[in-house]
Design a protein around this motif. Structure first.
Motif, PDB file in Angstrom:
ATOM      1  N   PRO A  20       0.832  -1.204   0.000  1.00  7.95           N
ATOM      2  CA  PRO A  20       0.000   0.000   0.000  1.00  7.95           C
ATOM      3  C   PRO A  20       0.870   1.259   0.000  1.00  7.95           C
ATOM      4  O   PRO A  20       1.965   1.270   0.560  1.00  7.95           O
ATOM      5  CB  PRO A  20      -0.767  -0.113   1.312  1.00  7.95           C
ATOM      6  N   CYS A  21       0.378   2.291  -0.650  1.00 10.81           N
ATOM      7  CA  CYS A  21       1.069   3.589  -0.658  1.00 10.81           C
ATOM      8  C   CYS A  21       0.027   4.695  -0.666  1.00 10.81           C
ATOM      9  O   CYS A  21      -1.131   4.475  -0.972  1.00 10.81           O
ATOM     10  CB  CYS A  21       1.948   3.741  -1.898  1.00 10.81           C
ATOM     11  N   SER A  22       0.468   5.880  -0.336  1.00  8.74           N
ATOM     12  CA  SER A  22      -0.379   7.067  -0.482  1.00  8.74           C
ATOM     13  C   SER A  22       0.356   8.022  -1.405  1.00  8.74           C
ATOM     14  O   SER A  22       1.557   7.898  -1.619  1.00  8.74           O
ATOM     15  CB  SER A  22      -0.645   7.707   0.879  1.00  8.74           C
ATOM     16  N   ALA A  32      -5.068   7.162  -1.990  1.00  6.88           N
ATOM     17  CA  ALA A  32      -4.611   5.813  -1.656  1.00  6.88           C
ATOM     18  C   ALA A  32      -4.399   5.005  -2.931  1.00  6.88           C
ATOM     19  O   ALA A  32      -5.152   5.133  -3.892  1.00  6.88           O
ATOM     20  CB  ALA A  32      -5.642   5.120  -0.774  1.00  6.88           C
ATOM     21  N   GLN A  33      -3.362   4.190  -2.922  1.00  8.28           N
ATOM     22  CA  GLN A  33      -3.144   3.245  -4.008  1.00  8.28           C
ATOM     23  C   GLN A  33      -2.469   2.007  -3.451  1.00  8.28           C
ATOM     24  O   GLN A  33      -1.820   2.062  -2.410  1.00  8.28           O
ATOM     25  CB  GLN A  33      -2.324   3.846  -5.138  1.00  8.28           C
ATOM     26  N   ARG A  50      -5.826   2.588  -7.795  1.00  9.32           N
ATOM     27  CA  ARG A  50      -5.940   3.885  -7.127  1.00  9.32           C
ATOM     28  C   ARG A  50      -7.392   4.071  -6.721  1.00  9.32           C
ATOM     29  O   ARG A  50      -8.301   3.671  -7.444  1.00  9.32           O
ATOM     30  CB  ARG A  50      -5.513   5.012  -8.062  1.00  9.32           C
ATOM     31  N   ALA A  61      -4.494   7.123   4.315  1.00  5.85           N
ATOM     32  CA  ALA A  61      -4.611   6.680   2.928  1.00  5.85           C
ATOM     33  C   ALA A  61      -3.949   5.324   2.729  1.00  5.85           C
ATOM     34  O   ALA A  61      -4.492   4.432   2.071  1.00  5.85           O
ATOM     35  CB  ALA A  61      -3.993   7.716   1.994  1.00  5.85           C
ATOM     36  N   SER A  62      -2.793   5.142   3.319  1.00  2.00           N
ATOM     37  CA  SER A  62      -2.068   3.879   3.196  1.00  2.00           C
ATOM     38  C   SER A  62      -2.819   2.725   3.858  1.00  2.00           C
ATOM     39  O   SER A  62      -2.880   1.612   3.321  1.00  2.00           O
ATOM     40  CB  SER A  62      -0.667   4.037   3.796  1.00  2.00           C
ATOM     41  N   GLN A  63      -3.430   2.977   4.996  1.00  2.00           N
ATOM     42  CA  GLN A  63      -4.208   1.934   5.682  1.00  2.00           C
ATOM     43  C   GLN A  63      -5.416   1.536   4.841  1.00  2.00           C
ATOM     44  O   GLN A  63      -5.738   0.352   4.721  1.00  2.00           O
ATOM     45  CB  GLN A  63      -4.650   2.406   7.070  1.00  2.00           C
ATOM     46  N   TYR A  64      -6.076   2.507   4.251  1.00  2.00           N
ATOM     47  CA  TYR A  64      -7.213   2.215   3.375  1.00  2.00           C
ATOM     48  C   TYR A  64      -6.756   1.350   2.201  1.00  2.00           C
ATOM     49  O   TYR A  64      -7.412   0.373   1.844  1.00  2.00           O
ATOM     50  CB  TYR A  64      -7.828   3.526   2.873  1.00  2.00           C
ATOM     51  N   ALA A  65      -5.617   1.710   1.599  1.00  2.00           N
ATOM     52  CA  ALA A  65      -5.091   0.945   0.470  1.00  2.00           C
ATOM     53  C   ALA A  65      -4.766  -0.486   0.883  1.00  2.00           C
ATOM     54  O   ALA A  65      -5.065  -1.438   0.148  1.00  2.00           O
ATOM     55  CB  ALA A  65      -3.851   1.638  -0.097  1.00  2.00           C
TER      56      ALA A  65
END
Length: 83
Positions: A20-22, A32-33, A50, A61-65
């Motif tokens: 995961p990345c933001s 988020a991606q 994305r 954002a990273s946690q969501y990804a």
């Protein structure tokens, strides 16, 4: 040009590696991606997704990804039969 933040380490689920990345957005929020990769060498695949929601922090954002990547892998590996 966007700046990517990969705060979480990649995790493995079976044959899949989830990273995961933001990314910083022009409005100051973060998108988020997630990268879901499998295989090795010329037989490797990498799906990058994305997402539309915007987040106040790179960590959110990273946690969501990460959560979405895990759900995608779970859907791919489930043995559901739909009638």
């Amino acid at each position: 040009m966007s700046i990517h933040h990969c705060l979480h380490k990649s995790i493995s689920m079976g044959k899949y590696r989830i990273q995961p990345c933001s990314r910083a957005l022009p409005n100051g929020a973060f998108g988020a991606q997630v990268s879901v990769a499998s295989g090795r060498g010329s037989a490797s695949t990498d799906r990058v997704m994305r997402f539309v929601p915007e987040f106040a922090t790179p960590a959110a954002a990273s946690q969501y990804a990460l959560d979405e990547g895990v759900l995608w892998v779970q859907r791919q590996t489930s043995n559901l039969i739909l009638f």
